[in-house]
Motif scaffolding. Structure first.
Motif, PDB file in Angstrom:
ATOM      1  N   ALA A   1       0.854  -1.194   0.000  1.00 47.87           N
ATOM      2  CA  ALA A   1       0.000   0.000   0.000  1.00 47.87           C
ATOM      3  C   ALA A   1       0.884   1.236   0.000  1.00 47.87           C
ATOM      4  CB  ALA A   1      -0.911   0.011   1.223  1.00 47.87           C
ATOM      5  N   PRO A   2       0.445   2.290  -0.686  1.00 50.02           N
ATOM      6  CA  PRO A   2       1.218   3.536  -0.666  1.00 50.02           C
ATOM      7  C   PRO A   2       1.122   4.169   0.715  1.00 50.02           C
ATOM      8  CG  PRO A   2      -0.874   3.898  -1.776  1.00 50.02           C
ATOM      9  CD  PRO A   2      -0.787   2.423  -1.465  1.00 50.02           C
ATOM     10  N   PRO A   3       2.091   4.997   1.078  1.00 51.24           N
ATOM     11  CA  PRO A   3       2.054   5.626   2.401  1.00 51.24           C
ATOM     12  C   PRO A   3       0.789   6.442   2.628  1.00 51.24           C
ATOM     13  CG  PRO A   3       4.079   6.198   1.233  1.00 51.24           C
ATOM     14  CD  PRO A   3       3.246   5.387   0.299  1.00 51.24           C
ATOM     15  N   GLN A   4       0.342   7.163   1.637  1.00 55.16           N
ATOM     16  CA  GLN A   4      -0.888   7.952   1.731  1.00 55.16           C
ATOM     17  C   GLN A   4      -1.506   8.051   0.351  1.00 55.16           C
ATOM     18  OE1 GLN A   4       0.137  11.767   3.326  1.00 55.16           O
ATOM     19  NE2 GLN A   4      -0.120  11.084   5.422  1.00 55.16           N
ATOM     20  N   LEU A   5      -2.823   8.017   0.345  1.00 58.45           N
ATOM     21  CA  LEU A   5      -3.553   8.187  -0.897  1.00 58.45           C
ATOM     22  C   LEU A   5      -4.921   8.742  -0.524  1.00 58.45           C
ATOM     23  CD1 LEU A   5      -3.452   7.507  -4.023  1.00 58.45           C
ATOM     24  CD2 LEU A   5      -4.710   5.458  -3.424  1.00 58.45           C
ATOM     25  N   GLU A   6      -5.282   9.856  -1.109  1.00 51.72           N
ATOM     26  CA  GLU A   6      -6.564  10.479  -0.783  1.00 51.72           C
ATOM     27  C   GLU A   6      -7.708   9.506  -1.059  1.00 51.72           C
ATOM     28  OE1 GLU A   6      -9.301  14.277  -2.077  1.00 51.72           O
ATOM     29  OE2 GLU A   6      -7.184  14.250  -2.641  1.00 51.72           O
ATOM     30  N   GLY A   7      -8.583   9.339  -0.081  1.00 55.99           N
ATOM     31  CA  GLY A   7      -9.728   8.451  -0.225  1.00 55.99           C
ATOM     32  C   GLY A   7      -9.455   7.011   0.150  1.00 55.99           C
ATOM     33  N   MET A   8      -8.261   6.710   0.684  1.00 57.57           N
ATOM     34  CA  MET A   8      -7.892   5.362   1.093  1.00 57.57           C
ATOM     35  C   MET A   8      -7.643   5.325   2.597  1.00 57.57           C
ATOM     36  SD  MET A   8      -4.532   3.080   0.090  1.00 57.57           S
ATOM     37  CE  MET A   8      -3.487   3.840   1.339  1.00 57.57           C
ATOM     38  N   GLU A   9      -8.100   4.272   3.232  1.00 58.07           N
ATOM     39  CA  GLU A   9      -7.858   4.085   4.663  1.00 58.07           C
ATOM     40  C   GLU A   9      -7.365   2.662   4.897  1.00 58.07           C
ATOM     41  OE1 GLU A   9     -10.320   4.020   8.881  1.00 58.07           O
ATOM     42  OE2 GLU A   9     -11.373   4.453   7.022  1.00 58.07           O
ATOM     43  N   VAL A  10      -6.295   2.519   5.678  1.00 56.55           N
ATOM     44  CA  VAL A  10      -5.798   1.202   6.061  1.00 56.55           C
ATOM     45  C   VAL A  10      -6.638   0.719   7.235  1.00 56.55           C
ATOM     46  CG1 VAL A  10      -3.819  -0.098   6.931  1.00 56.55           C
ATOM     47  CG2 VAL A  10      -3.470   1.746   5.279  1.00 56.55           C
ATOM     48  N   ARG A  11      -7.174  -0.500   7.118  1.00 58.28           N
ATOM     49  CA  ARG A  11      -8.049  -1.059   8.158  1.00 58.28           C
ATOM     50  C   ARG A  11      -7.350  -2.233   8.842  1.00 58.28           C
ATOM     51  NH1 ARG A  11     -12.412   1.635   9.444  1.00 58.28           N
ATOM     52  NH2 ARG A  11     -13.540  -0.277   9.734  1.00 58.28           N
ATOM     53  N   ASN A  12      -7.274  -2.171  10.161  1.00 58.77           N
ATOM     54  CA  ASN A  12      -6.746  -3.282  10.950  1.00 58.77           C
ATOM     55  C   ASN A  12      -7.137  -3.022  12.401  1.00 58.77           C
ATOM     56  OD1 ASN A  12      -5.263  -5.181  12.401  1.00 58.77           O
ATOM     57  ND2 ASN A  12      -3.476  -5.003  11.070  1.00 58.77           N
ATOM     58  N   VAL A  13      -8.037  -3.816  12.937  1.00 59.48           N
ATOM     59  CA  VAL A  13      -8.533  -3.608  14.300  1.00 59.48           C
ATOM     60  C   VAL A  13      -7.416  -3.747  15.327  1.00 59.48           C
ATOM     61  CG1 VAL A  13     -10.125  -4.496  16.051  1.00 59.48           C
ATOM     62  CG2 VAL A  13     -10.844  -4.348  13.675  1.00 59.48           C
ATOM     63  N   LYS A  14      -6.537  -4.733  15.149  1.00 56.59           N
ATOM     64  CA  LYS A  14      -5.458  -4.968  16.124  1.00 56.59           C
ATOM     65  C   LYS A  14      -4.368  -3.911  16.063  1.00 56.59           C
ATOM     66  CE  LYS A  14      -5.524  -9.840  17.164  1.00 56.59           C
ATOM     67  NZ  LYS A  14      -4.718 -11.055  17.224  1.00 56.59           N
ATOM     68  N   SER A  15      -4.034  -3.468  14.874  1.00 55.92           N
ATOM     69  CA  SER A  15      -2.955  -2.499  14.683  1.00 55.92           C
ATOM     70  C   SER A  15      -3.395  -1.446  13.670  1.00 55.92           C
ATOM     71  CB  SER A  15      -1.689  -3.192  14.172  1.00 55.92           C
ATOM     72  OG  SER A  15      -1.266  -4.198  15.052  1.00 55.92           O
ATOM     73  N   PRO A  16      -4.127  -0.421  14.137  1.00 54.62           N
ATOM     74  CA  PRO A  16      -4.637   0.590  13.202  1.00 54.62           C
ATOM     75  C   PRO A  16      -3.542   1.190  12.313  1.00 54.62           C
ATOM     76  CG  PRO A  16      -5.596   0.897  15.364  1.00 54.62           C
ATOM     77  CD  PRO A  16      -4.527  -0.159  15.511  1.00 54.62           C
ATOM     78  N   GLN A  17      -3.891   1.378  11.056  1.00 50.25           N
ATOM     79  CA  GLN A  17      -3.014   1.972  10.040  1.00 50.25           C
ATOM     80  C   GLN A  17      -1.795   1.115   9.705  1.00 50.25           C
ATOM     81  OE1 GLN A  17      -4.067   4.710   8.337  1.00 50.25           O
ATOM     82  NE2 GLN A  17      -5.876   4.398   9.574  1.00 50.25           N
ATOM     83  N   ARG A  18      -1.831  -0.156  10.092  1.00 46.84           N
ATOM     84  CA  ARG A  18      -0.716  -1.068   9.813  1.00 46.84           C
ATOM     85  C   ARG A  18      -1.234  -2.255   9.004  1.00 46.84           C
ATOM     86  NH1 ARG A  18       3.990   0.279  10.423  1.00 46.84           N
ATOM     87  NH2 ARG A  18       4.616  -1.800  11.004  1.00 46.84           N
ATOM     88  N   PRO A  19      -0.348  -2.939   8.284  1.00 47.22           N
ATOM     89  CA  PRO A  19      -0.784  -4.147   7.568  1.00 47.22           C
ATOM     90  C   PRO A  19      -1.091  -5.272   8.560  1.00 47.22           C
ATOM     91  CG  PRO A  19       1.584  -3.923   7.445  1.00 47.22           C
ATOM     92  CD  PRO A  19       1.069  -2.665   8.107  1.00 47.22           C
ATOM     93  N   TYR A  20      -1.825  -6.259   8.101  1.00 48.88           N
ATOM     94  CA  TYR A  20      -2.047  -7.454   8.906  1.00 48.88           C
ATOM     95  C   TYR A  20      -0.703  -8.183   9.030  1.00 48.88           C
ATOM     96  CZ  TYR A  20      -7.136  -7.480   9.207  1.00 48.88           C
ATOM     97  OH  TYR A  20      -8.439  -7.195   9.520  1.00 48.88           O
TER      98      TYR A  20
END
Length: 125
Positions: free
Chosen positions: A64-83
């Protein structure tokens, strides 16, 4: 004109992947409903479109790119991080590099345009 109904959003993203001539992977049992559309890019990266999320567009990806308008990284255990490799995730990802045992990003997009920007980035990255 582009439809904005939730059922059509995932279909539109699937069409964008197909326009890029990404290979659609199969392997799901015939007796199970299709919940994910899994693709492989020309460079070998995998991506899965969640077909059953009613609110917004959700994708699983290897990067995933570091930031992209209209995109949100989803992870309940570690918000804004990959699984993490050992973190549980969608069972439909089995037999892909997005499955448990591999790091994967779960991404939510505000609209088809944001998803299209991500697909362009993913194709080039």
């Amino acid at each position: 004109m582009e439809s904005t109904s939730p059922a059509c959003l995932a279909t539109q993203v699937v069409a964008l992947c197909e326009q890029r001539h990404w290979r659609r992977r199969s392997g799901q049992r015939v007796d199970q409903p299709v919940k994910l559309a899994v693709f492989e890019t020309d460079r070998g990266r995998q991506l899965a479109v969640d077909l059953k999320r009613p609110q917004r567009i959700h994708l699983w990806s290897e990067a995933a790119p570091p930031q992209l308008e209209g995109m949100e990284v989803r992870n309940v255990k570690s918000p804004q991080r990959p699984y993490a490799e050992d973190q549980r995730r969608h069972t439909g990802l089995r037999h892909t590099r997005l499955a448990r045992g591999h790091q994967a990003w779960y991404l939510r997009f505000d609209d088809v345009h944001a998803a299209a920007r991500f697909l362009a980035w993913y194709d080039a990255a």
